[in-house]
Scaffold this motif. Sequence first.
Motif, mmCIF file in Angstrom:
data_model
loop_
_atom_site.group_PDB
_atom_site.id
_atom_site.type_symbol
_atom_site.label_atom_id
_atom_site.label_comp_id
_atom_site.label_asym_id
_atom_site.label_seq_id
_atom_site.Cartn_x
_atom_site.Cartn_y
_atom_site.Cartn_z
ATOM 1 N N TRP A 45 -5.031 -48.755 -36.219
ATOM 2 C CA TRP A 45 -4.898 -49.532 -34.989
ATOM 3 C C TRP A 45 -3.752 -49.039 -34.119
ATOM 4 O O TRP A 45 -3.392 -49.687 -33.147
ATOM 5 C CB TRP A 45 -4.692 -51.008 -35.329
ATOM 6 C CG TRP A 45 -5.727 -51.544 -36.266
ATOM 7 C CD1 TRP A 45 -5.568 -51.888 -37.560
ATOM 8 C CD2 TRP A 45 -7.110 -51.760 -35.955
ATOM 9 N NE1 TRP A 45 -6.740 -52.324 -38.110
ATOM 10 C CE2 TRP A 45 -7.715 -52.256 -37.135
ATOM 11 C CE3 TRP A 45 -7.901 -51.592 -34.811
ATOM 12 C CZ2 TRP A 45 -9.067 -52.581 -37.198
ATOM 13 C CZ3 TRP A 45 -9.239 -51.918 -34.879
ATOM 14 C CH2 TRP A 45 -9.815 -52.401 -36.051
ATOM 15 N N GLY A 46 -3.172 -47.892 -34.503
ATOM 16 C CA GLY A 46 -2.067 -47.369 -33.707
ATOM 17 C C GLY A 46 -0.834 -48.236 -33.748
ATOM 18 O O GLY A 46 -0.080 -48.282 -32.771
ATOM 19 N N ASP A 47 -0.595 -48.930 -34.873
ATOM 20 C CA ASP A 47 0.556 -49.830 -34.976
ATOM 21 C C ASP A 47 1.479 -49.446 -36.121
ATOM 22 O O ASP A 47 2.284 -50.253 -36.571
ATOM 23 C CB ASP A 47 0.071 -51.268 -35.180
ATOM 24 C CG ASP A 47 -0.801 -51.413 -36.422
ATOM 25 O OD1 ASP A 47 -1.142 -50.365 -37.037
ATOM 26 O OD2 ASP A 47 -1.147 -52.554 -36.783
ATOM 27 N N GLY A 48 1.359 -48.189 -36.609
ATOM 28 C CA GLY A 48 2.205 -47.760 -37.714
ATOM 29 C C GLY A 48 3.425 -47.007 -37.241
ATOM 30 O O GLY A 48 3.797 -47.009 -36.054
ATOM 31 N N ASN A 49 4.078 -46.335 -38.184
ATOM 32 C CA ASN A 49 5.257 -45.547 -37.872
ATOM 33 C C ASN A 49 4.877 -44.258 -37.157
ATOM 34 O O ASN A 49 3.781 -43.720 -37.333
ATOM 35 C CB ASN A 49 6.016 -45.189 -39.149
ATOM 36 C CG ASN A 49 6.654 -46.394 -39.798
ATOM 37 O OD1 ASN A 49 7.312 -47.184 -39.132
ATOM 38 N ND2 ASN A 49 6.475 -46.545 -41.112
ATOM 39 N N SER A 50 5.799 -43.777 -36.369
ATOM 40 C CA SER A 50 5.701 -42.419 -35.836
ATOM 41 C C SER A 50 6.400 -41.494 -36.819
ATOM 42 O O SER A 50 7.508 -41.794 -37.279
ATOM 43 C CB SER A 50 6.357 -42.323 -34.462
ATOM 44 O OG SER A 50 5.664 -43.113 -33.516
ATOM 45 N N VAL A 51 5.758 -40.400 -37.172
ATOM 46 C CA VAL A 51 6.281 -39.482 -38.189
ATOM 47 C C VAL A 51 6.326 -38.084 -37.594
ATOM 48 O O VAL A 51 5.397 -37.666 -36.893
ATOM 49 C CB VAL A 51 5.413 -39.496 -39.460
ATOM 50 C CG1 VAL A 51 5.997 -38.564 -40.511
ATOM 51 C CG2 VAL A 51 5.286 -40.911 -40.011
ATOM 52 N N ALA A 52 7.395 -37.359 -37.899
ATOM 53 C CA ALA A 52 7.530 -36.012 -37.342
ATOM 54 C C ALA A 52 8.335 -35.124 -38.271
ATOM 55 O O ALA A 52 9.234 -35.592 -38.980
ATOM 56 C CB ALA A 52 8.200 -36.069 -35.979
ATOM 57 N N VAL A 53 7.993 -33.847 -38.277
ATOM 58 C CA VAL A 53 8.781 -32.797 -38.922
ATOM 59 C C VAL A 53 8.777 -31.614 -37.963
ATOM 60 O O VAL A 53 7.739 -30.973 -37.766
ATOM 61 C CB VAL A 53 8.207 -32.381 -40.285
ATOM 62 C CG1 VAL A 53 9.049 -31.247 -40.873
ATOM 63 C CG2 VAL A 53 8.154 -33.551 -41.245
ATOM 64 N N GLU A 54 9.908 -31.336 -37.341
ATOM 65 C CA GLU A 54 10.022 -30.234 -36.390
ATOM 66 C C GLU A 54 10.922 -29.148 -36.969
ATOM 67 O O GLU A 54 12.015 -29.430 -37.477
ATOM 68 C CB GLU A 54 10.597 -30.728 -35.060
ATOM 69 C CG GLU A 54 9.677 -31.635 -34.278
ATOM 70 C CD GLU A 54 8.418 -30.938 -33.803
ATOM 71 O OE1 GLU A 54 8.425 -29.695 -33.729
ATOM 72 O OE2 GLU A 54 7.434 -31.640 -33.525
ATOM 73 N N ARG A 55 10.455 -27.896 -36.896
ATOM 74 C CA ARG A 55 11.200 -26.766 -37.448
ATOM 75 C C ARG A 55 11.537 -25.793 -36.320
ATOM 76 O O ARG A 55 10.671 -25.452 -35.511
ATOM 77 C CB ARG A 55 10.387 -26.064 -38.527
ATOM 78 C CG ARG A 55 9.970 -26.991 -39.668
ATOM 79 C CD ARG A 55 9.074 -26.284 -40.667
ATOM 80 N NE ARG A 55 8.589 -27.199 -41.699
ATOM 81 C CZ ARG A 55 9.244 -27.480 -42.823
ATOM 82 N NH1 ARG A 55 10.422 -26.887 -43.060
ATOM 83 N NH2 ARG A 55 8.750 -28.323 -43.706
ATOM 84 N N THR A 56 12.775 -25.340 -36.309
ATOM 85 C CA THR A 56 13.245 -24.412 -35.289
ATOM 86 C C THR A 56 14.083 -23.326 -35.957
ATOM 87 O O THR A 56 14.971 -23.631 -36.774
ATOM 88 C CB THR A 56 14.110 -25.133 -34.241
ATOM 89 O OG1 THR A 56 13.362 -26.203 -33.670
ATOM 90 C CG2 THR A 56 14.538 -24.177 -33.143
ATOM 91 N N THR A 57 13.791 -22.096 -35.643
ATOM 92 C CA THR A 57 14.580 -20.982 -36.190
ATOM 93 C C THR A 57 15.850 -20.802 -35.371
ATOM 94 O O THR A 57 15.816 -20.798 -34.133
ATOM 95 C CB THR A 57 13.758 -19.688 -36.163
ATOM 96 O OG1 THR A 57 12.578 -19.863 -36.943
ATOM 97 C CG2 THR A 57 14.562 -18.524 -36.720
#
Length: 710
Positions: free
Chosen positions: A644-656
């Motif tokens: 329902w689009g009501d959960g957590n936002s999750v992210a893993v961003e990688r940068t060299t």
Amino acid sequence: MIENIETGAMRRNRLPHPGAIPQFEPIRVDPPVLGERILRVVDFAITRAESALGVVFPHSLNPITQSGAIASVSFLAATATGIVLLIWYSSSVHQAWSSVEAMAGSPWTAGLVRSLHRYTSDACMAFALLHALRLFAARRFTGARWLAWITGIASVGILWFVGWLGYWLIWDTRAQAIALGTAKMLDVLPIFADPFSRGFLTDESVNSLLFFVVFFLHMLIPLVMAVVLWLHVARVARPAFLTGKGLSIALAAAFVAMSLAWPATSSPRASMLSPASAATLDHWYLAPIMLTDRFGGAGLWAILVGGAIALFPIPWLVTRGRARVAHVEVSRCNACRQCFSDCPYNAIQMVARTDGKDIPEQAQVIASRCVGCGICAGSCDSNGVGLPWFDVQEQRRRIETWLQLAAASGEAPILAVVGADSAGGDLRVNPETGRCEQLPGFVVLMAPCAGWVHAMTIERALKRGARSVLIVSCPEGMCRYREGAKWTRLRHAGERKPVFREERADAAAIRRVELAPGERSKLFAVAEACRGDTANAPRRAMPAVARYVAAAIVAVVLTATIVVGSDAPYPNPPAHGAELVVSLKHPGHVSEDCRTLSEAEKLELPPHMRRDRICERRRSPVRLRIEIDDEPAREFSYEPRGIWGDGNSVAVERTTISPGEHRVAVAIGETPDGSEWTWREERTVRVEGSDRVVVLFDRLTGIVFHGGQS
């Protein structure tokens, strides 16, 4: 007279005739397969090596012949030593590496058991692969053998997976590479609420429960392996699942010697902030790390699924036609049960009589299990069962015709009955006279298997003018149909029915030899001895000293192969600098979107659900901003998860980032206002080589930097 001269390769590459075939047609049971010429080259090489080892080792000790049984015994030994290791091993992610390293301090107890576990596991994989290659090259996956092929491939896959998980439990840098490679694949699957790789960003983030799940699977999956192996031999009568006493003792001695001479070692403890590099790997199980280090998750799945699609359907994709199976002539069957006892594939069953005779049973062929070897024909005194396309009575008449032609010219030839997959499988035979230029003085009958030969066939040939009889079979243990050579030997020795009757056939006039493909020179030497009336002359055996030396060399080569493979160099992929990883799991701001219902909309709703206003709750996307030195800021937005689009936002961003000192600022925003940043943290970090700086965020601890201390 039409002369027909065909090589064995020509005969094997022609399609089998659908009906009863004359002698000049290919003596072939199994259907042709794609790439057969290449497979025959590999098969010839393996068979030659197996035959060469047969000079040194008896059948029961030949490592190639017994490759499947060695793999089974090694698997049982690895399971047993794994259970014993639980005495010293700690299944906690924080203590696993220390408990394994402590085993080295007890080289005669814990250290020995650990090394035994390592080398028995490696030997299991090595010999399982050898067994699979041997049977694949021999095309022993067609027809009724499809179940053995499918379960064999499955057992190798399960075995590898058990080993993959086992190395995870050491929790060294090799295990770190395993965990990261596994996470890379699992992240592609849309079945996890969070990216699996988030659990391996820092040492503190590694989940102890996950580690225990890996431990549990490593212990449980061998039970599944037992079921698969049972299915693997389900269609085989009298399977040689375990090695004999002598080979078992030799294996135990070899494993102990390996374990004491080259104890198993670990790499440094896993550190999630350092690169998962390893100088060496156990390539028997960890070779896939070469792929996980170099491919993305989608590419890894493509390789895995593509490999499965290529391997599992082989019995149907590469086979052309079907094997011709045996048939029971019920009117001739006297229910002696000998074919039922002799069938190597449990393809004959005894059922209730159907023709009204006063005999309670009759034999019945299970077509889905029959490989068409014809061994049943050699078992039946009444000719009640056999191969319709290679009928026993028809072949007896053919032999008698050849002998009459020879007698008319004043000659008493020798009859050679040659198994199609023995050393004489490619002999060129004139179908009208049975003559073979390569075997002067003989008439030659090519048979599907030496086990097809019935004692009465030999007796009739001797009675009709054959001077003597030579039966050429595959070596026992190398027989394409498992027990053809064995039953021939026992029948010849009078130890299994139907036996050669001395009152009808002189035992001295019958000779049986076991020669593998590629041993044609030995076949010609035997034929020459037969023509010189020295058929019973003993073959020169290898001197005992030379045999012991050769056996020691073979043992050293096999041991070195397993040991070197278990700790071989690994070329780590080139490093591309240090890495900054920012990860978050956070719910965005909740907002409501309300509107007033019209009277018409209210009437459409049930009475108990009518209200003046409807409000929909939404979570705002969570925003991330990363600033590194004077580079332009990078901003990201992550929609809330959930159905329902009501959960957590999750992210893993990688940068060299390049080695050295950097100013890093991270900001998190949870509201719809794009200019509002609820959390912000800035820090100067210093990185070297391929180190990693990890920035984690959650509501309780805020933005926390790990690694890269300035």
